[in-house]
Design a protein around this motif. Structure first.
Motif, mmCIF file in Angstrom:
data_model
loop_
_atom_site.group_PDB
_atom_site.id
_atom_site.type_symbol
_atom_site.label_atom_id
_atom_site.label_comp_id
_atom_site.label_asym_id
_atom_site.label_seq_id
_atom_site.Cartn_x
_atom_site.Cartn_y
_atom_site.Cartn_z
ATOM 1 N N LYS A 1 0.816 -1.216 0.000
ATOM 2 C CA LYS A 1 0.000 0.000 0.000
ATOM 3 C C LYS A 1 0.847 1.263 0.000
ATOM 4 O O LYS A 1 0.333 2.350 -0.255
ATOM 5 C CB LYS A 1 -0.925 -0.006 1.219
ATOM 6 N N TYR B 1 -0.946 6.873 1.038
ATOM 7 C CA TYR B 1 -1.859 6.588 2.147
ATOM 8 C C TYR B 1 -3.262 6.219 1.664
ATOM 9 O O TYR B 1 -4.097 5.798 2.465
ATOM 10 C CB TYR B 1 -1.962 7.810 3.070
ATOM 11 N N ASP C 1 -4.481 2.453 2.384
ATOM 12 C CA ASP C 1 -4.707 2.217 3.813
ATOM 13 C C ASP C 1 -5.931 2.967 4.308
ATOM 14 O O ASP C 1 -6.709 2.447 5.109
ATOM 15 C CB ASP C 1 -3.475 2.665 4.613
ATOM 16 N N GLY D 1 -9.347 0.802 4.740
ATOM 17 C CA GLY D 1 -9.208 0.492 6.149
ATOM 18 C C GLY D 1 -10.438 0.839 6.969
ATOM 19 O O GLY D 1 -11.464 1.306 6.463
#
Length: 643
Positions: A203, A382, A385, A389
């Motif tokens: 990621k 990012y 994630d 997430g």
């Protein structure tokens, strides 16, 4: 001897000594394809160029088993019982060597110096579809690694930082369908092609300066390609000839002369003491371009453009201001309502629900603003994630739950006031607190359910960086989004109709003067206008997008998110509470408990006593929106509270 006979003898000579019962020679290719083979045969011809081991039960290949095979170009080991990689000791080939070692599920580890024996100038190493779990540092030490394929090792989780130390390469690296989450920090300088398809744990990319030779990349997530959009080479990464060319260009610009002839170039270079190859005229100066055009896939799509969460700097500033305003206003309202000693009435109870819902929307905006600041200029590292997430799911759930609860509560407040005013003289039809509690329990259950559906696969919060349910790929997802949007439009229509009915009911009442009539109309207009600003732009563009006819981009939709979406959350605490006299009364009474504003509090206490006395001694019917009657505080039509 004829040439044909010589060729035949040469061909047959390649098979001399190839007498193993389970293996055979085909030209200079040595093939073992029987389960009876338990070890490497000792009669492999010295001039063999290719080895093939299929479906054998070899568990170990001893050191030196391939010694002396100086012409070996290709080795294929597949579906065997091998527990360790073969030790390629003393294979002195000075051309390309292909080692195809795959489908050996018992191979677990690639140890240090596993391929040290290779001295060929180019090695293609296919280690895909094995059971590899660990690779040690310096595993490829001493090899000129042209290609390394580690794909489909489904239990391989990491590449150590020094795994490529001592190796020249790899030029091509394939880690597709593995669990690798980080690329090594060293040894990426020579990679020209990187393949990481279906590598869902990867990621975050290392510093782009590590990829000095990269020209092609295939990733799992589109956001990774954003990293290379505006990537520029450092001066140290350019060919040395580029620096000399730049010096020459600067000289020409200053002197106004063009160095066109070959001799002029030579004179110029010699004057500055540079060693310059006269073949510079044939050099591809496109390589001196600082912009690196990396062929990257998959390309970013309309839902995930190459930008930060807040694509515009002005939005980055405004979202902080608006979120703090919404949180502060609704927190103050909740504190005053909960701490007030007044009786808990239906309007007060509904206002608590509305303030809580609007507070949640403010928290959602603050959450998005915080993530935007943390990922500024590097969101591509990012994005995965965040969007896949728990953070994005939580933010999406929070905002859908809060927005639906807010709209639902606004509608209930409006209907309650319409009912109270319309049936003011029929006390048996009055809405009781227990009725309001049941209605709001249903509203909480509804808001919770619709917010939970995208987490269970009906639409999705991970489609866009702002975590709204914009996934409409399936019919159920599309129906879900359209249902929510149409529902919001219907509630707005209900609110408008109720306000109009309330206006005509109050306007026809004999005790209302023309000036009061005008004020009531203005206040209702403000309430309807704020609802319209909040719902109309978002509903219009969102419904068009849900019908797969988008009129604006995701980047532009962020403007709606910041400027229109939170209008009600910011305005409701002021329009429904803070601007009312009842709220100011509760506010000053609360402050008086801490020794502040005691005089103002006493004035409001006196007004309460006077109002109560007037109410009990008044003849005739009670006005529908009594000035200080507790049943009418924080009403959706603050007729006498906006003074």
């Amino acid at each position: 001897m004829s040439p044909a006979l010589a060729c035949l003898l040469l061909f047959l000579g390649g098979c001399l000594g190839c007498q193993h019962r389970a293996c055979r020679c085909l030209g200079r290719v040595f093939i073992c394809q029987e389960s009876q083979v338990l070890q490497v045969p000792r009669d492999i011809p010295a001039n063999t160029t290719e080895l093939r081991f299929f479906l054998t039960k070899m568990r170990v290949i001893p050191k030196g088993a391939f010694a002396g095979l100086v012409d070996l170009e290709k080795m294929l080991i597949s579906n065997t019982g091998l527990r360790f990689l073969p030790t390629v000791h003393k294979i002195h080939s000075f051309q390309k060597v292909l080692l195809d070692i795959q489908d050996n599920i018992n191979i677990r580890t690639i140890e240090r110096n596993s391929f040290m024996g290779l001295s060929s100038e180019s090695v293609i190493l296919w280690l895909n579809k094995n059971g590899i779990q660990d690779i040690e540092n310096h595993a490829f030490n001493g090899t000129y690694l042209d290609e390394l394929n580690l794909s489909d090792n489904h239990n391989l989780e990491k590449l150590p930082n020094e795994v490529f130390q001592g190796a020249n390469g790899p030029a091509v690296l394939d880690i597709s369908s593995t669990k690798i989450s980080f690329l090594p920090s060293h040894g990426l300088e020579l990679i020209k092609k990187l393949r990481a398809r279906s590598t869902y744990n990867l990621k975050k990319l290392p510093d782009l300066s590590k990829f000095r030779s990269l020209i092609e990349a295939n990733f799992t997530y589109p956001s990774h390609c954003c990293a290379f959009t505006n990537w520029k080479r450092q001066k140290t990464e350019l060919h040395p000839i580029c620096s000399i060319s730049q010096v020459k260009q600067d000289f020409e610009e200053k002197s106004g002369k063009k160095l066109q002839r070959r001799s002029a170039v030579e004179d110029y270079i010699s004057n500055y003491g540079a060693r310059f190859d006269l073949a510079e005229n044939e050099f591809d100066y496109g390589l001196c371009n600082e912009v690196i055009n990396v062929a990257c896939s998959p390309k970013p799509d309309a839902f995930n453009p190459c930008e930060d969460i807040m694509g515009y700097n002005i939005l980055r500033v405004l979202i902080w201001f608006i979120s703090i305003l919404a949180i502060t206003g609704n927190t103050v309202v909740l504190i005053i309502l909960i701490s007030s000693q007044s009786k808990l009435t239906v309007p007060r109870f509904l206002m608590c629900n509305l303030a809580f819902a609007d507070l949640c929307i403010g928290i959602y905006l603050l959450f998005i603003a915080s993530v935007d600041i943390q990922t500024k200029s590097q969101y591509y590292n990012y994005a995965i994630d965040w969007q896949t997430g728990a953070g994005c799911n939580a933010a999406g759930f929070f905002t859908v739950f809060a927005s639906e609860l807010s709209v639902y509560t606004l509608t209930v407040i409006t209907l309650e006031r319409w009912h109270t005013i319309t049936y003011a003289m029929q006390l048996h039809r009055k809405v009781r607190l227990r009725h309001a509690v049941i209605i709001m329990i249903f509203g909480w259950m509804f808001a919770f359910t619709v917010a939970l559906l995208p987490i269970f696969g009906v639409s999705s919060y991970m489609k866009v960086s702002i975590c709204l349910p914009m996934d409409i790929e399936t019919p159920f997802a599309q129906a879900y989004v359209i249902f929510l949007l149409v529902l919001n439009v219907v509630t707005f229509v209900i609110i408008c109709v109720c306000y109009i009915c309330i206006y005509f009911t109050v306007r026809n009442h004999s005790v209302v003067s023309s000036s009061s009539d005008t004020n009531i109309a203005k206040r209702m207009a403000i309430l309807i206008f704020t609802d319209f600003l909040c719902m109309a732009p978002i509903s219009f563009f969102a419904i068009s997008a849900s019908l797969k006819v988008p009129l604006i981009t995701v980047s532009n939709s962020k403007i709606l998110l910041v400027l229109f979406y939170p209008i009600n959350s910011c305005a409701n605490p002021f329009l429904y509470a803070i601007f009312t006299k009842t709220f100011r009364r509760d506010f000053f009474i609360l402050l008086s408990k801490f020794g502040c504003c005691e005089m103002q509090a006493q004035i409001y206490r006196t007004e309460i006593s006077s109002s109560a006395h007037t109410f009990h001694t008044r003849n005739g019917h009670c006005p529908p929106a009594s000035k200080n009657n507790d049943d009418a505080i924080y009403s959706s039509v603050p007729l006498n509270h906006l003074n």
